[in-house]
Design an enzyme around this catalytic site. Structure first.
Site, PDB file in Angstrom:
ATOM      1  CG  ASP A   1      -2.860   8.841   7.101  1.00 14.57           C
ATOM      2  OD1 ASP A   1      -3.248   7.662   7.049  1.00 14.57           O
ATOM      3  OD2 ASP A   1      -2.634   9.524   6.085  1.00 14.57           O
TER       4      ASP A   1
ATOM      5  CD  GLU B   1      -2.741   1.229   2.493  1.00 14.39           C
ATOM      6  OE1 GLU B   1      -3.516   2.187   2.613  1.00 14.39           O
ATOM      7  OE2 GLU B   1      -2.605   0.340   3.365  1.00 14.39           O
TER       8      GLU B   1
END
Length: 262
Positions: A65, A54
């Site tokens: 995130d 990824e």
């Protein structure tokens, strides 16, 4: 790998033939700590046992995130990373292992879904993960990905309703990214207690592989997730290794995780 294989085909092959309890998918931030370094880290991860990669495209407001990946994105942008530059990284890494791009929707829409999908496919990407693209609004991006043989990988959270899980599962391409917990990415001391039930719900709603991410950082945790799911996704620990020790450190960590899944 056949040159005619689509990205969706390559993802399917990676999940079918990894020889582990589950496919291993490390996350790396494109352009961190530099473009060349992120490409070398991706190649090291592939050599050490990663089945897919990824690859994040840095964005200024990465809402999904945690601090490690957010900081890496900030550093990559400050060093001049661009979506085009990350696609060049993708091209290098995709020669060895399927690459799924993690990209925020604003980047896709700025280019235009068809243009972005075309560029991603040309760079060898196998699919896209767009964490801030609601399922109800994903039709245009999914159609653009389908036209290029790319998998638009959907996300399911523990809080996703059963009806919505069914809708997402029916439209899934590549695999379903199952978020293990409510919150942002990052290393945790323990897996959430409700993870088996979350995976079971998703598995019952789709024929696609089920991969679990968020909060996984150790070999013990990866092995436990590998007993439940078809894929294990790890980000913060891999990104931290890339920043602290470059490709060699990434290779060491990925090798340890791959061994834990065997």
């Amino acid at each position: 790998m056949s040159v005619a294989a689509t990205g969706i085909d390559r993802i399917a092959a990676a999940f079918a033939s990894h020889g582990k309890r589950a496919a291993l998918m490390p996350y790396l931030m494109g352009g961190y700590p530099s473009a060349d370094a992120s490409a070398e880290a991706g190649l090291a991860a592939a050599a050490a046992g990663a089945d897919l990669i990824e690859l994040g495209i840095p964005f200024s407001d990465p809402l999904a995130d945690g601090p490690v990946i957010h900081s890496a994105a900030t550093d990559a942008l400050a060093a001049g990373a661009t979506p085009h530059g990350v696609l060049r990284v993708c091209e290098r890494v995709a020669a060895e292992v399927p690459v799924v791009l993690m990209v925020y929707v604003n980047v896709v829409l700025t280019a235009g879904p068809e243009t972005f999908a075309l560029r991603a496919a040309a760079a060898g990407a196998a699919g896209l993960i767009v964490p801030d693209l609601p399922h109800d609004e994903a039709g245009e991006v999914r159609a653009a990905c389908d036209a290029e043989g790319l998998a638009l990988v959907p996300l399911v959270a523990p809080t996703t309703t059963p009806a919505r899980v069914a809708e997402i599962g029916a439209d899934a391409r590549g695999f379903v990214y199952t978020v293990s917990l409510a919150g942002i990415t990052g290393e945790r001391d323990a897996l959430p207690p409700g993870l088996p039930e979350t995976v079971e719900r998703v598995r019952g709603a789709t024929d696609a592989p089920v991969a679990v991410g968020f909060g996984i950082s150790t070999g013990r945790q990866a092995r436990a997730v590998g007993e439940l799911a078809d894929g294990v996704i790890l980000g913060s620990r891999i990104v931290r290794a890339a920043g602290e020790g470059g490709a060699a450190a990434v290779g060491t960590v990925v090798g340890e995780l791959a061994e834990a899944l065997r």
